[in-house]
Scaffold this motif. Structure first.
Motif, PDB file in Angstrom:
ATOM      1  N   LYS A  30     -41.167 -30.941  -8.419  1.00 33.49           N
ATOM      2  CA  LYS A  30     -41.788 -31.250  -7.143  1.00 33.49           C
ATOM      3  C   LYS A  30     -40.756 -31.655  -6.112  1.00 33.49           C
ATOM      4  O   LYS A  30     -40.927 -31.395  -4.934  1.00 33.49           O
ATOM      5  CB  LYS A  30     -42.828 -32.357  -7.309  1.00 33.49           C
ATOM      6  N   ALA A  31     -39.685 -32.286  -6.546  1.00 37.00           N
ATOM      7  CA  ALA A  31     -38.621 -32.705  -5.632  1.00 37.00           C
ATOM      8  C   ALA A  31     -37.642 -31.564  -5.350  1.00 37.00           C
ATOM      9  O   ALA A  31     -36.736 -31.720  -4.549  1.00 37.00           O
ATOM     10  CB  ALA A  31     -37.879 -33.904  -6.217  1.00 37.00           C
ATOM     11  N   GLY A  32     -37.823 -30.439  -6.008  1.00 37.41           N
ATOM     12  CA  GLY A  32     -36.925 -29.317  -5.817  1.00 37.41           C
ATOM     13  C   GLY A  32     -35.620 -29.434  -6.584  1.00 37.41           C
ATOM     14  O   GLY A  32     -34.708 -28.648  -6.372  1.00 37.41           O
ATOM     15  N   ASP A  33     -35.538 -30.390  -7.482  1.00 38.87           N
ATOM     16  CA  ASP A  33     -34.319 -30.568  -8.289  1.00 38.87           C
ATOM     17  C   ASP A  33     -34.468 -29.746  -9.563  1.00 38.87           C
ATOM     18  O   ASP A  33     -34.818 -30.257 -10.627  1.00 38.87           O
ATOM     19  CB  ASP A  33     -34.091 -32.045  -8.605  1.00 38.87           C
ATOM     20  N   PHE A  34     -34.192 -28.464  -9.437  1.00 40.31           N
ATOM     21  CA  PHE A  34     -34.393 -27.550 -10.552  1.00 40.31           C
ATOM     22  C   PHE A  34     -33.385 -27.778 -11.672  1.00 40.31           C
ATOM     23  O   PHE A  34     -33.683 -27.517 -12.829  1.00 40.31           O
ATOM     24  CB  PHE A  34     -34.364 -26.105 -10.063  1.00 40.31           C
ATOM     25  N   THR A  35     -32.209 -28.272 -11.333  1.00 41.60           N
ATOM     26  CA  THR A  35     -31.200 -28.554 -12.356  1.00 41.60           C
ATOM     27  C   THR A  35     -31.679 -29.679 -13.273  1.00 41.60           C
ATOM     28  O   THR A  35     -31.605 -29.568 -14.500  1.00 41.60           O
ATOM     29  CB  THR A  35     -29.855 -28.915 -11.711  1.00 41.60           C
ATOM     30  N   ALA A  36     -32.184 -30.760 -12.684  1.00 37.68           N
ATOM     31  CA  ALA A  36     -32.697 -31.879 -13.486  1.00 37.68           C
ATOM     32  C   ALA A  36     -33.903 -31.433 -14.303  1.00 37.68           C
ATOM     33  O   ALA A  36     -34.043 -31.815 -15.473  1.00 37.68           O
ATOM     34  CB  ALA A  36     -33.063 -33.056 -12.595  1.00 37.68           C
ATOM     35  N   ALA A  37     -34.765 -30.633 -13.712  1.00 36.34           N
ATOM     36  CA  ALA A  37     -35.935 -30.131 -14.440  1.00 36.34           C
ATOM     37  C   ALA A  37     -35.502 -29.272 -15.615  1.00 36.34           C
ATOM     38  O   ALA A  37     -36.057 -29.386 -16.719  1.00 36.34           O
ATOM     39  CB  ALA A  37     -36.840 -29.342 -13.503  1.00 36.34           C
ATOM     40  N   ASP A  38     -34.510 -28.434 -15.400  1.00 42.28           N
ATOM     41  CA  ASP A  38     -34.001 -27.578 -16.469  1.00 42.28           C
ATOM     42  C   ASP A  38     -33.423 -28.422 -17.606  1.00 42.28           C
ATOM     43  O   ASP A  38     -33.682 -28.153 -18.781  1.00 42.28           O
ATOM     44  CB  ASP A  38     -32.943 -26.624 -15.916  1.00 42.28           C
ATOM     45  N   GLN A  39     -32.668 -29.445 -17.268  1.00 43.09           N
ATOM     46  CA  GLN A  39     -32.081 -30.323 -18.289  1.00 43.09           C
ATOM     47  C   GLN A  39     -33.182 -31.035 -19.083  1.00 43.09           C
ATOM     48  O   GLN A  39     -33.097 -31.131 -20.316  1.00 43.09           O
ATOM     49  CB  GLN A  39     -31.141 -31.335 -17.640  1.00 43.09           C
ATOM     50  N   ALA A  40     -34.196 -31.524 -18.392  1.00 38.80           N
ATOM     51  CA  ALA A  40     -35.297 -32.209 -19.079  1.00 38.80           C
ATOM     52  C   ALA A  40     -36.037 -31.252 -20.006  1.00 38.80           C
ATOM     53  O   ALA A  40     -36.407 -31.617 -21.132  1.00 38.80           O
ATOM     54  CB  ALA A  40     -36.255 -32.821 -18.063  1.00 38.80           C
ATOM     55  N   LEU A  41     -36.240 -30.032 -19.547  1.00 42.72           N
ATOM     56  CA  LEU A  41     -36.946 -29.055 -20.376  1.00 42.72           C
ATOM     57  C   LEU A  41     -36.106 -28.595 -21.559  1.00 42.72           C
ATOM     58  O   LEU A  41     -36.650 -28.318 -22.634  1.00 42.72           O
ATOM     59  CB  LEU A  41     -37.407 -27.868 -19.532  1.00 42.72           C
ATOM     60  N   GLN A  42     -34.797 -28.517 -21.394  1.00 42.62           N
ATOM     61  CA  GLN A  42     -33.931 -28.169 -22.522  1.00 42.62           C
ATOM     62  C   GLN A  42     -34.007 -29.251 -23.593  1.00 42.62           C
ATOM     63  O   GLN A  42     -34.073 -28.957 -24.793  1.00 42.62           O
ATOM     64  CB  GLN A  42     -32.480 -27.975 -22.062  1.00 42.62           C
ATOM     65  N   LEU A  55     -42.934 -22.221 -15.636  1.00 44.10           N
ATOM     66  CA  LEU A  55     -43.202 -22.769 -14.302  1.00 44.10           C
ATOM     67  C   LEU A  55     -41.894 -22.983 -13.548  1.00 44.10           C
ATOM     68  O   LEU A  55     -41.781 -22.634 -12.371  1.00 44.10           O
ATOM     69  CB  LEU A  55     -43.987 -24.079 -14.393  1.00 44.10           C
ATOM     70  N   LEU A  56     -40.911 -23.550 -14.212  1.00 43.10           N
ATOM     71  CA  LEU A  56     -39.609 -23.778 -13.582  1.00 43.10           C
ATOM     72  C   LEU A  56     -39.010 -22.453 -13.109  1.00 43.10           C
ATOM     73  O   LEU A  56     -38.518 -22.351 -11.982  1.00 43.10           O
ATOM     74  CB  LEU A  56     -38.654 -24.478 -14.554  1.00 43.10           C
ATOM     75  N   HIS A  57     -39.064 -21.448 -13.957  1.00 47.15           N
ATOM     76  CA  HIS A  57     -38.536 -20.133 -13.590  1.00 47.15           C
ATOM     77  C   HIS A  57     -39.196 -19.612 -12.315  1.00 47.15           C
ATOM     78  O   HIS A  57     -38.519 -19.146 -11.391  1.00 47.15           O
ATOM     79  CB  HIS A  57     -38.759 -19.146 -14.755  1.00 47.15           C
ATOM     80  N   HIS A  58     -40.508 -19.712 -12.238  1.00 48.04           N
ATOM     81  CA  HIS A  58     -41.223 -19.173 -11.079  1.00 48.04           C
ATOM     82  C   HIS A  58     -41.111 -20.073  -9.846  1.00 48.04           C
ATOM     83  O   HIS A  58     -41.084 -19.568  -8.717  1.00 48.04           O
ATOM     84  CB  HIS A  58     -42.682 -18.887 -11.444  1.00 48.04           C
ATOM     85  N   ALA A  59     -41.019 -21.382 -10.029  1.00 46.33           N
ATOM     86  CA  ALA A  59     -40.825 -22.281  -8.882  1.00 46.33           C
ATOM     87  C   ALA A  59     -39.443 -22.039  -8.264  1.00 46.33           C
ATOM     88  O   ALA A  59     -39.294 -21.973  -7.037  1.00 46.33           O
ATOM     89  CB  ALA A  59     -40.977 -23.739  -9.312  1.00 46.33           C
ATOM     90  N   ARG A  60     -38.443 -21.899  -9.109  1.00 46.55           N
ATOM     91  CA  ARG A  60     -37.083 -21.593  -8.640  1.00 46.55           C
ATOM     92  C   ARG A  60     -37.072 -20.216  -7.965  1.00 46.55           C
ATOM     93  O   ARG A  60     -36.457 -20.038  -6.911  1.00 46.55           O
ATOM     94  CB  ARG A  60     -36.120 -21.612  -9.819  1.00 46.55           C
ATOM     95  N   GLY A  61     -37.770 -19.280  -8.557  1.00 45.39           N
ATOM     96  CA  GLY A  61     -37.855 -17.935  -7.988  1.00 45.39           C
ATOM     97  C   GLY A  61     -38.521 -17.918  -6.623  1.00 45.39           C
ATOM     98  O   GLY A  61     -38.116 -17.168  -5.730  1.00 45.39           O
ATOM     99  N   TYR A  62     -39.549 -18.764  -6.448  1.00 48.17           N
ATOM    100  CA  TYR A  62     -40.208 -18.835  -5.145  1.00 48.17           C
ATOM    101  C   TYR A  62     -39.219 -19.290  -4.072  1.00 48.17           C
ATOM    102  O   TYR A  62     -39.204 -18.749  -2.969  1.00 48.17           O
ATOM    103  CB  TYR A  62     -41.414 -19.777  -5.172  1.00 48.17           C
ATOM    104  N   LYS A  63     -38.393 -20.265  -4.404  1.00 48.00           N
ATOM    105  CA  LYS A  63     -37.393 -20.743  -3.434  1.00 48.00           C
ATOM    106  C   LYS A  63     -36.439 -19.611  -3.053  1.00 48.00           C
ATOM    107  O   LYS A  63     -36.050 -19.487  -1.890  1.00 48.00           O
ATOM    108  CB  LYS A  63     -36.609 -21.935  -3.991  1.00 48.00           C
ATOM    109  N   ASP A  64     -36.060 -18.793  -4.021  1.00 49.92           N
ATOM    110  CA  ASP A  64     -35.195 -17.650  -3.734  1.00 49.92           C
ATOM    111  C   ASP A  64     -35.910 -16.645  -2.822  1.00 49.92           C
ATOM    112  O   ASP A  64     -35.324 -16.135  -1.861  1.00 49.92           O
ATOM    113  CB  ASP A  64     -34.753 -16.952  -5.022  1.00 49.92           C
ATOM    114  N   LEU A  65     -37.189 -16.380  -3.116  1.00 53.36           N
ATOM    115  CA  LEU A  65     -37.970 -15.466  -2.278  1.00 53.36           C
ATOM    116  C   LEU A  65     -38.139 -16.034  -0.872  1.00 53.36           C
ATOM    117  O   LEU A  65     -38.078 -15.297   0.119  1.00 53.36           O
ATOM    118  CB  LEU A  65     -39.337 -15.200  -2.907  1.00 53.36           C
ATOM    119  N   GLN A  66     -38.324 -17.325  -0.788  1.00 53.48           N
ATOM    120  CA  GLN A  66     -38.466 -17.995   0.499  1.00 53.48           C
ATOM    121  C   GLN A  66     -37.199 -17.806   1.338  1.00 53.48           C
ATOM    122  O   GLN A  66     -37.278 -17.488   2.525  1.00 53.48           O
ATOM    123  CB  GLN A  66     -38.743 -19.475   0.275  1.00 53.48           C
TER     124      GLN A  66
END
Length: 159
Positions: free
Chosen positions: A2-14, A35-46
Motif C-alpha cells: 500500500k505504501a508502494g515499497d515493493f522491495t520491502a513487500a518482496d522481502q517480507a513475502l520471501q 498481488l505484488l507482481h501485479h501491483a508493481r506491474g501497474y506502477k510500470d504501466l502507469q
C-alpha cells in the motif's frame, strides 16, 4: 504494498514463503506474491501511460473532460472545468492518473489483473473495484483465482 515499497513487500513475502514451505500456507503466500507482481506491474504501466501523454489528449473524468496542455517528463499541465492545473507527475490526483492509465490500456483481459491489484493496494483500497476488475479478467480468460482469493484473506480485514 500500500505504501508502494515493493522491495520491502518482496522481502517480507520471501521470508513468509520460506516459512510456509510445503504447508497449506504456501498457496496463500503465492497469492500475495502474485498481488505484488501485479501491483508493481501497474506502477510500470502507469509510468508508460504518463510517458505517452501528449498535448491535446483528452480524458473523461467525473462529469467533464480533462485536456492536456503540456506534458513533460516531470510535469503535466492540464485544463479541467475551466481551471488550468500545473502539477508534478508524482502529485497528480489519482482520478487523473487512473483516467490516463485506463485510456492507455488496451482491452486484453490480463490488463484487468493489474488494475485490480492497483485497486486492492491503493489507499484506501477499493475491494469492490478489485473484485470487478479480477472478475472481468477471469471472464475474458485470464487466470485470476489466486488474486480473487485475497478478497477473503483474513489479513485483508485486519487494520
Amino acid at each position: 504494498m500500500k505504501a508502494g515499497d515493493f522491495t520491502a513487500a518482496d522481502q517480507a513475502l520471501q521470508a513468509a514463503d520460506a516459512k510456509a514451505g510445503q504447508s497449506s500456507a504456501a498457496e496463500r503466500v503465492a497469492a500475495w506474491k502474485e498481488l505484488l507482481h501485479h501491483a508493481r506491474g501497474y506502477k510500470d504501466l502507469q509510468t508508460q501511460a504518463l510517458d505517452d501523454v501528449a498535448s491535446g489528449n483528452e480524458y473523461d473524468i467525473d462529469s467533464g473532460k480533462l485536456a492536456i496542455v503540456e506534458s513533460t517528463a516531470d510535469r503535466l499541465v492540464y485544463l479541467y472545468k475551466g481551471t488550468t492545473q500545473r502539477l508534478d507527475r508524482d502529485k497528480l490526483p489519482s482520478q487523473v492518473v487512473n483516467a490516463i492509465v485506463s485510456d492507455w490500456l488496451d482491452d486484453r483481459p490480463a490488463n484487468m489483473l493489474y488494475v485490480g491489484a492497483h485497486e486492492f493496494t491503493k489507499q484506501p483500497p477499493d475491494l469492490a473495484a478489485a473484485r470487478q476488475a479480477w472478475d472481468t479478467a477471469a471472464g475474458g480468460g485470464a487466470e485470476a483465482s489466486l488474486l480473487r482469493s485475497l478478497l477473503d484473506d483474513p489479513a485483508v480485514a485486519a487494520p
